[in-house]
Structures are given as structure tokens and as C-alpha cells.
Write a protein that holds these residues in place. Structure first.
Motif, short mmCIF file in Angstrom:
data_model
loop_
_atom_site.label_atom_id
_atom_site.label_comp_id
_atom_site.label_asym_id
_atom_site.label_seq_id
_atom_site.Cartn_x
_atom_site.Cartn_y
_atom_site.Cartn_z
N SER A 194 0.81 -1.22 0.00
CA SER A 194 0.00 0.00 0.00
C SER A 194 0.84 1.26 0.00
O SER A 194 0.33 2.35 -0.30
N ARG A 203 -7.61 -2.87 3.62
CA ARG A 203 -6.92 -2.61 4.89
C ARG A 203 -7.71 -1.62 5.72
O ARG A 203 -8.47 -0.83 5.16
N ASN A 258 0.97 -7.65 3.12
CA ASN A 258 1.73 -6.40 2.96
C ASN A 258 3.00 -6.58 2.17
O ASN A 258 3.32 -5.78 1.28
N GLU A 275 -2.69 -5.94 5.79
CA GLU A 275 -3.51 -5.66 4.62
C GLU A 275 -3.56 -6.87 3.70
O GLU A 275 -2.62 -7.68 3.64
#
Length: 358
Positions: free
Chosen positions: A16, A33, A106, A165
């Protein structure tokens, strides 16, 4: 050999963080997320099972009602119950948008669990259950659950907040021979390495290698270098080159740190390239030919010998691993043949008993 880094540097490489700046050059993706603690607990729980409600259709069965009830009671370990209806809906929305997805967290993707889905379309998820099954079966993604591991070397006082996430990327049948890993240190593109450690004859052609270097250098200079705004200019990026080797799509970014596999290089070798590129004995700038490209140049290359099949410890029956322990290949083959023969005899007995009872 490595830059000084802190936790903020490491977090710059979670999906992200970098994807918004490079989405136009990467694969279409959806980021969900933050994931709550219950999902982390699910991933950390014992056993491989999918949460309730995540399967798109109930499989047909000839079990009796009593057997079905008993089976459903054992679908999750005793004392544990997980259900994520909102996350299920978000995953289904992404699947509707992309037709099929490939999940990651992630930092890490569950490539080591590809064997749990059909090999004709590895890692291709078409339901929330597929996504959960891949993540739950993977050893790789456990890295993202342990902040102590990915913040290693940052100091115990340097641990910012961290939200888990789920990334859902549009699934494509990728030609792994066109994947490369590229190493940047002090804003210098030092090396390019073939990412898949199998031998591909066409990669040894000098003309092909020139195309690869030209495409990577052009994409880095015109797209990545100009848009790199995250912390310090030390990073590793992975590309999927187009069929004509003229362009590329960004697959991922990784920190320039020991945790990132240097593949056909060693970090000592990359550091040697950096030193030669930045100074000569008289203090002048050296003009060596960078980046250096390395490929698996022979079927006998040590990397090729190590790579087939990938993640094989995750892909064989546990009985085979148990039987093979401490045995030579000849001893194991004899034991395995006897075990298969015994299993077939047991199956024949069971079939005969079933037929006589009918």
C-alpha cells in the motif's frame, strides 16, 4: 554492504506504500486494509481450514445427515470459529472485477502454497475460500504476521504501528522466464538477475540480453527513478517484461536488505559493483558497464539444479517425507514401492468388503 535503515524504510515497501505511485505501471490490484485482529488470529491458528461462508457453493455429497453433521463439526479446530462476511464480500467484488485474483499480504505472497490449487492455473483464486486456503497453507506469509522479523535490525524502540492488509491482484498466466529482479543502491542501477532459476535457452542469446538491459534501463530511468519518492534511494524491484522484451510491468519492490534474495548475485558482488561505479583510486568516477545482467546460462548451472521443483518440501505427501528420512534414494524407492503396493492391497480388500455387503 547494506544501507542504514529504520522501520520507516521497511514500511515503505509494503504494497500500500509504493503501489499508488506506480499503479499505472503495475498489475491492477485492490488493497483491503486494515484487517482486524480476528483475521490475524485465523492465519495464526492451527490447521488448514476456510472460514464459514467463504465457499461460493456447497459441494454435493452422498453422506448421510448424521455424517454431514459430524463432518461440519470438524471443519474447524475445536474451540475456534471464524467468519468474515464483510471481507468475503470485498473479495468477491474484486473477483467480479478481475475474473480471478492472486492474493498477498503487505510484503509476502503465498507462492509456496501454489500446490493447493489446480496446477493448470496456479495461484488462481475465484472464491474467498481459495484466497483463504492459499494464505493458510503458506509459510511465506507468516513473515508478515511477525513484526519482530521484518523490523529486524531497526532497534526495539523503532517500531511504528503496523496494519495488516490483503492485496488482491488481477491473475494472469505469467511467463516466469520474463521476470527479472533489479538492484538499486545509492540511486545506481547495479544489477539485473533472472528471477526464475530455471534454464531458458533464449536468455543466453547476446541480442536478447541486450534487449533486456535496454528495456530495464529505460523503464528505470523514465518511470521508476523519476517517481521514487520513498525514503532513501536503495531498493530492489521486480519486473515482468513484455513478450517482445521492449517494456515491463512492475511486480513488486523490496528493501535493499539481507531479507531480499539477491538470486544470481551475492550482496558482496553487488557491493563491489557499487564501489567500482562510484570511485576510482584517484577519486574519479568509474565508467564500468552497468547494470550487469546475470542469467542461468546452462542446465548445469548450480541455481538451475537447486530450483526444480520450487518449494518441493510443501508439495509432497507427509508420508513420503517420513519414509525418506535418513534413506538413500535406492532404499527410499524400495520402501515407497512396498508402501504403494500395500496401500493398493488394502484398497482392494476394502472394495471387496464393500461389494459383498451390497
Amino acid at each position: 554492504m547494506f544501507p542504514q535503515f529504520n522501520a520507516s524504510y521497511i514500511l515503505a515497501f509494503q504494497f500500500s506504500s509504493w503501489f499508488p505511485s506506480f499503479s499505472s505501471m503495475s498489475i491492477r490490484s485492490t488493497i483491503i486494509r486494515p484487517l482486524d485482529q480476528s483475521f490475524k488470529s485465523y492465519l495464526e491458528s492451527d490447521g488448514v481450514f476456510v472460514p464459514e461462508g467463504s465457499e461460493d457453493a456447497v459441494a454435493e455429497s452422498t453422506l448421510s445427515d448424521e455424517d454431514e453433521s459430524e463432518s461440519s463439526d470438524k471443519s474447524e479446530p475445536e474451540g475456534q470459529h471464524f467468519s468474515f462476511p464483510e471481507l468475503d464480500a470485498a473479495i468477491r467484488d474484486a473477483i467480479d472485477k478481475y475474473q480471478a485474483v492472486f492474493p498477498k499480504l503487505n510484503f509476502s505472497s503465498p507462492k509456496d502454497a501454489a500446490w493447493v490449487l489446480p496446477m493448470s492455473s496456479p495461484l488462481r483464486c475465484t472464491s474467498p475460500a481459495d484466497v483463504y486456503l492459499l494464505l493458510k497453507s503458506s509459510d511465506f506469509v507468516t513473515y508478515d504476521l511477525n513484526t519482530g522479523r521484518f523490523f529486524e535490525g531497526c532497534g526495539t524502540d523503532d517500531r511504528p504501528s503496523y496494519d495488516l492488509e490483503l492485496v488482491l491482484r488481477k491473475w494472469y498466466p505469467m511467463d516466469r522466464s520474463r521476470e527479472v529482479r533489479c538492484f538499486v543502491r545509492n540511486d545506481i542501477l547495479l544489477g539485473i538477475a533472472q528471477r526464475d532459476m530455471n534454464f531458458y535457452d533464449y536468455m543466453t542469446d547476446p541480442g536478447t540480453q541486450t534487449k533486456i538491459k535496454s528495456a530495464v534501463c529505460r523503464l528505470w530511468e523514465e518511470k521508476i527513478r523519476l517517481n521514487w519518492t520513498l525514503t532513501q534511494p536503495d531498493y530492489v524491484f521486480d519486473l515482468l517484461l513484455t513478450r517482445d522484451l521492449s517494456r515491463g510491468h512492475i511486480l513488486d519492490f523490496n528493501p535493499y536488505a539481507p531479507r531480499t534474495d539477491p538470486l544470481l548475485f551475492s550482496y558482496e558482488e553487488l557491493h563491489g559493483l557499487l564501489i567500482r561505479a562510484t570511485r576510482e583510486p584517484d577519486g574519479s568516477t568509474c565508467t564500468i558497464d552497468l547494470p550487469e545482467l546475470r542469467v542461468v546460462d546452462s542446465p548445469m548451472h548450480p541455481a538451475a539444479a537447486r530450483s526444480t521443483p520450487a518449494h518441493q518440501h510443501n508439495m509432497v505427501p507427509i508420508e513420503a517425507l517420513s519414509l525418506s528420512e535418513g534413506k538413500s534414494i535406492i532404499e527410499f524407492s524400495e520402501i515407497w514401492r512396498d508402501e504403494v503396493k500395500r496401500a493398493m492391497q488394502d484398497e482392494d480388500k476394502d472394495y471387496a468388503i464393500h461389494e459383498s455387503s451390497d
